[in-house]
Design a protein around this motif. Sequence first.
Motif, PDB file in Angstrom:
ATOM      1  N   MET A   1       0.850  -1.175   0.000  1.00  0.00           N
ATOM      2  CA  MET A   1       0.000   0.000   0.000  1.00  0.00           C
ATOM      3  C   MET A   1       0.897   1.240   0.000  1.00  0.00           C
ATOM      4  O   MET A   1       1.873   1.303   0.713  1.00  0.00           O
ATOM      5  N   TYR A   3       1.496   5.271   0.578  1.00  0.00           N
ATOM      6  CA  TYR A   3       1.049   6.502   1.222  1.00  0.00           C
ATOM      7  C   TYR A   3       1.807   7.648   0.572  1.00  0.00           C
ATOM      8  O   TYR A   3       3.008   7.567   0.374  1.00  0.00           O
ATOM      9  N   THR A  12      -4.207   9.310   3.752  1.00  0.00           N
ATOM     10  CA  THR A  12      -4.464   7.896   3.959  1.00  0.00           C
ATOM     11  C   THR A  12      -4.939   7.311   2.643  1.00  0.00           C
ATOM     12  O   THR A  12      -5.350   8.041   1.746  1.00  0.00           O
ATOM     13  N   PRO A  13      -4.922   5.988   2.491  1.00  0.00           N
ATOM     14  CA  PRO A  13      -5.383   5.399   1.236  1.00  0.00           C
ATOM     15  C   PRO A  13      -6.824   5.779   0.904  1.00  0.00           C
ATOM     16  O   PRO A  13      -7.154   6.041  -0.232  1.00  0.00           O
ATOM     17  N   VAL A  14      -7.689   5.866   1.906  1.00  0.00           N
ATOM     18  CA  VAL A  14      -9.083   6.220   1.670  1.00  0.00           C
ATOM     19  C   VAL A  14      -9.191   7.666   1.209  1.00  0.00           C
ATOM     20  O   VAL A  14      -9.861   7.979   0.241  1.00  0.00           O
ATOM     21  N   ARG A  16      -6.868   9.458  -0.187  1.00  0.00           N
ATOM     22  CA  ARG A  16      -6.208   9.580  -1.479  1.00  0.00           C
ATOM     23  C   ARG A  16      -7.155   9.129  -2.581  1.00  0.00           C
ATOM     24  O   ARG A  16      -7.260   9.747  -3.611  1.00  0.00           O
ATOM     25  N   SER A  17      -7.881   8.032  -2.388  1.00  0.00           N
ATOM     26  CA  SER A  17      -8.776   7.561  -3.433  1.00  0.00           C
ATOM     27  C   SER A  17      -9.936   8.537  -3.626  1.00  0.00           C
ATOM     28  O   SER A  17     -10.376   8.738  -4.755  1.00  0.00           O
ATOM     29  N   ALA A  18     -10.411   9.171  -2.568  1.00  0.00           N
ATOM     30  CA  ALA A  18     -11.472  10.165  -2.701  1.00  0.00           C
ATOM     31  C   ALA A  18     -10.950  11.391  -3.445  1.00  0.00           C
ATOM     32  O   ALA A  18     -11.650  11.962  -4.290  1.00  0.00           O
ATOM     33  N   ASP A  20      -8.463  11.357  -5.608  1.00  0.00           N
ATOM     34  CA  ASP A  20      -8.273  10.930  -6.995  1.00  0.00           C
ATOM     35  C   ASP A  20      -9.600  10.914  -7.744  1.00  0.00           C
ATOM     36  O   ASP A  20      -9.667  11.309  -8.905  1.00  0.00           O
ATOM     37  N   LYS A  21     -10.647  10.458  -7.072  1.00  0.00           N
ATOM     38  CA  LYS A  21     -11.978  10.420  -7.693  1.00  0.00           C
ATOM     39  C   LYS A  21     -12.448  11.838  -8.020  1.00  0.00           C
ATOM     40  O   LYS A  21     -12.950  12.092  -9.122  1.00  0.00           O
ATOM     41  N   SER A  24     -10.464  13.132 -11.017  1.00  0.00           N
ATOM     42  CA  SER A  24     -10.879  12.546 -12.296  1.00  0.00           C
ATOM     43  C   SER A  24     -12.247  13.071 -12.720  1.00  0.00           C
ATOM     44  O   SER A  24     -12.482  13.302 -13.915  1.00  0.00           O
TER      45      SER A  24
END
Length: 90
Positions: A1, A3, A12-14, A16-18, A20-21, A24
């Motif tokens: 994983m 960071y 945090t990974p969560v 970061r994905s939000a 990134d979303k 995009s």
Amino acid sequence: MVYTADNQNIATPVARSAADKLESELRAALEHARRLTDLLGTGTPEVAVAWDVVEELLAAKARRREKATSSLESYCSLNPDAPECRVYEV
């Protein structure tokens, strides 16, 4: 994983994905608004709505950046008496 650090804020990974979303979605909305503008011109309601969506996504991105706290701020909120957290008035 993985960071990553973003503007001195540890993500945090969560989170970061939000982020990134959101990024995009913003890129897609920008492309859509630009294509509609090229296709229909600037005087149509569809183009106005497309640019409103872009504006809302930019505002959401700005709010996310404002809400993010640095690692020092997080540390100081948990340890207000630490020497690193002292604030001196000038």
